[in-house]
Design a protein around this motif. Structure first.
Motif, mmCIF file in Angstrom:
data_model
loop_
_atom_site.group_PDB
_atom_site.id
_atom_site.type_symbol
_atom_site.label_atom_id
_atom_site.label_comp_id
_atom_site.label_asym_id
_atom_site.label_seq_id
_atom_site.Cartn_x
_atom_site.Cartn_y
_atom_site.Cartn_z
ATOM 1 N N LYS A 142 0.636 -1.216 -0.574
ATOM 2 C CA LYS A 142 -0.021 0.170 0.475
ATOM 3 C C LYS A 142 0.784 1.274 0.237
ATOM 4 N N TYR A 143 2.305 1.569 0.627
ATOM 5 C CA TYR A 143 3.039 2.553 0.556
ATOM 6 C C TYR A 143 3.945 2.257 -0.596
ATOM 7 N N ARG A 144 3.791 1.872 -1.705
ATOM 8 C CA ARG A 144 4.517 1.761 -2.931
ATOM 9 C C ARG A 144 3.417 2.327 -3.723
ATOM 10 N N GLU A 145 1.915 1.905 -3.709
ATOM 11 C CA GLU A 145 0.907 2.490 -4.470
ATOM 12 C C GLU A 145 0.748 3.616 -4.149
ATOM 13 N N TYR A 146 0.795 4.009 -2.862
ATOM 14 C CA TYR A 146 0.692 5.556 -2.242
ATOM 15 C C TYR A 146 1.472 6.370 -3.394
ATOM 16 N N ALA A 147 2.937 5.486 -3.623
ATOM 17 C CA ALA A 147 4.235 6.287 -4.312
ATOM 18 C C ALA A 147 4.826 6.278 -6.045
ATOM 19 N N THR A 148 3.131 5.674 -6.029
ATOM 20 C CA THR A 148 3.285 5.795 -7.538
ATOM 21 C C THR A 148 2.455 5.961 -8.421
ATOM 22 N N THR A 149 2.542 7.052 -9.499
ATOM 23 C CA THR A 149 1.569 7.515 -9.968
ATOM 24 C C THR A 149 1.834 7.637 -11.525
ATOM 25 N N GLU A 150 0.582 7.068 -11.924
ATOM 26 C CA GLU A 150 0.990 6.827 -13.300
ATOM 27 C C GLU A 150 1.612 6.386 -13.784
ATOM 28 N N GLY A 151 2.319 4.722 -13.374
ATOM 29 C CA GLY A 151 3.263 3.805 -12.993
ATOM 30 C C GLY A 151 4.987 4.676 -12.915
ATOM 31 N N ARG A 152 4.940 5.566 -12.573
ATOM 32 C CA ARG A 152 6.244 5.799 -12.420
ATOM 33 C C ARG A 152 6.515 6.096 -10.351
ATOM 34 N N ALA A 153 7.000 5.416 -9.886
ATOM 35 C CA ALA A 153 7.305 5.659 -8.065
ATOM 36 C C ALA A 153 8.125 6.411 -8.485
ATOM 37 N N TRP A 154 7.755 7.410 -8.041
ATOM 38 C CA TRP A 154 8.468 8.603 -7.345
ATOM 39 C C TRP A 154 8.847 9.144 -5.585
ATOM 40 N N LEU A 155 9.189 7.716 -5.066
ATOM 41 C CA LEU A 155 9.311 7.689 -3.581
ATOM 42 C C LEU A 155 9.675 6.474 -3.199
#
Length: 439
Positions: A142-155
């Motif tokens: 859930k934390y990885r999903e939170y920090a991923t937008t449009e398929g790009r992990a930004w954090l």
């Protein structure tokens, strides 16, 4: 003088164009994210030297250099690190290879501007010392999903923050045995505690607009569900503020104010006066993030037992948990991106990351790292409840609306200067004006 340039000037021009082209290519590839090894990196951190998290990171940096030979020049920039770095990100001289900051600053500074590397490959890196485990294996999904937008992990997060209502379990043993789950239960508890204390039981430093916002936002969240606050914030017509359920949620906060449930002096306080008063026993409840215990420990009365419970359920009957993250990002034009990735994977090792819990008194995104005892109630909620971005992501994705439209009006509401109806009307009109200019 003829029309042709001297040969030396031509050669210099060709060299300059070639160099510029190579620099552009390096920038496009991430300048250091091409797989080339590096023996150094520059790290800008949101922490100040001497803070608990800084000490944990400094220890890891020391062992990282010793074990890998990669030298790390760390600069403890403080909370405005992303703002300091932002003007350089689109230049050829980005001064940092690795940055850590709160999620909202990382997303707005790196992802929204296209100036951050996609960190998805970092999640596929093996963690040194963990027998084949990858970064993505140890961070809760859930934390990885939170920090991923449009398929790009930004954090890549290393610390999890969450808001709950804090109290002293040693004094309020009945609350510890059965925390209020519904709004009606909570209000009944407040009435009883006010009668016993002769003063409002709720602590709040109302001069901190974020802290006041937690109350109104959570009331809306509980009655309308995750996403409703964000939907209202971005409604260019303002129509969503007319929803009777939205108004009813805000009226709950108005009633807390009118019934005197906030401790005397909260509306004229100077942070951190009231939260220190709470820790010393001068109030019962404090709605704040997981940093509350570490911030108030120096002021806490002897034997204070930090306990917490989620904001009570409202009309929907559910208690979701809002979260925010602190973690790593890498500028797209970092010179030593590969070394930065290597350090991230190194720090996510269980032994090293666990010090964020044991020495910095915070929660990590690894499910196998035990939370500090004072945050055990929060960790239990995080492990079982549905989570969502703090303030519906509005503070992260629409910062200007949050600070220029919502916060000023909400501070007036929470300090009793306007009614719920007046607050909602003002929020609607100023939001419409805001989006006309910024839509």
């Amino acid at each position: 003088m003829n029309g042709s340039l001297p040969r030396r000037r031509v050669l210099r021009a060709v060299a300059a164009v070639t160099a510029a082209g190579l620099l552009g290519l390096a920038a496009a590839c991430g300048a250091g994210s091409t797989g080339e090894a590096s023996d150094e990196l520059v790290y800008w951190s949101m922490w100040k030297a001497g803070e608990p998290q800084a000490k944990v990171l400094e220890s890891a940096i020391g062992s990282f250099t010793e074990e890998t030979g990669v030298k790390v020049k760390v600069e403890w920039k403080g909370r405005d690190v992303a703002k300091q770095l932002a003007p350089t990100l689109n230049t050829r001289n980005v001064p940092a290879d690795l940055v850590d900051s709160a999620d909202r600053f990382v997303k707005s500074t790196f992802f929204a501007t296209g100036q951050g590397l996609d960190l998805s490959p970092v999640y596929d890196l093996e963690i040194p010392g963990e027998s084949g485990k990858k970064v993505g294996d140890v961070i809760a999904a859930k934390y990885r999903e939170y920090a991923t937008t449009e398929g790009r992990a930004w954090l890549v997060p290393y610390e999890v923050l969450a808001e709950q209502i804090w109290y002293d379990g040693g004094t309020l043993q009945d609350v510890a045995a059965a925390p209020p789950k519904t709004w009606d239960d909570f209000v009944s508890l407040l009435a009883a505690r006010k009668a016993a204390r002769g003063d409002g039981p709720l602590a709040l430093d109302a001069d901190i607009a974020d802290y006041s916002a937690f109350w109104t936002y959570h009331a809306v969240l509980r009655d309308l569900g995750p996403g409703a606050f964000g939907a209202a914030a971005t409604d260019t017509t303002g129509a969503k503020f007319d929803d009777p359920a939205f108004v009813a949620a805000v009226q709950k906060i108005e009633k807390l104010v009118k019934d005197g449930y906030f401790v005397k002096g909260y509306d004229g306080s100077k942070y951190p006066a009231v939260q220190q008063k709470w820790a010393a026993g001068g109030a019962d409840f404090l709605l704040l993030g997981t940093f509350a215990p570490s911030e108030t420990k120096p002021s806490a009365k002897e034997g204070f037992q930090y306990r917490s419970f989620p904001f009570p359920a409202g009309a929907r009957g559910e208690q979701t948990q809002e979260i925010s993250l602190i973690g790593f990002a890498i500028p797209a034009r970092a010179r030593n991106a590969e070394a930065a990735k290597k350090f991230i994977a190194y720090f996510m090792n269980r032994e090293r990351l666990s010090k964020i819990a044991t020495e910095a008194d915070n929660i990590t995104p690894r499910t196998d790292v035990e939370a500090p005892a004072m945050l055990a109630d929060v960790k239990k909620t995080l492990d079982t409840a549905r989570t969502h971005p703090a303030l519906d992501g509005v503070k992260m994705d629409h910062t200007d609306w949050y600070t220029k439209v919502f916060q000023p009006a909400n501070t007036e509401l929470i300090t009793g200067k306007v009614s719920a109806a007046e607050f909602v009307a003002k929020l609607k009109s100023t939001s419409v004006d805001f989006w006309k200019l910024n839509g």
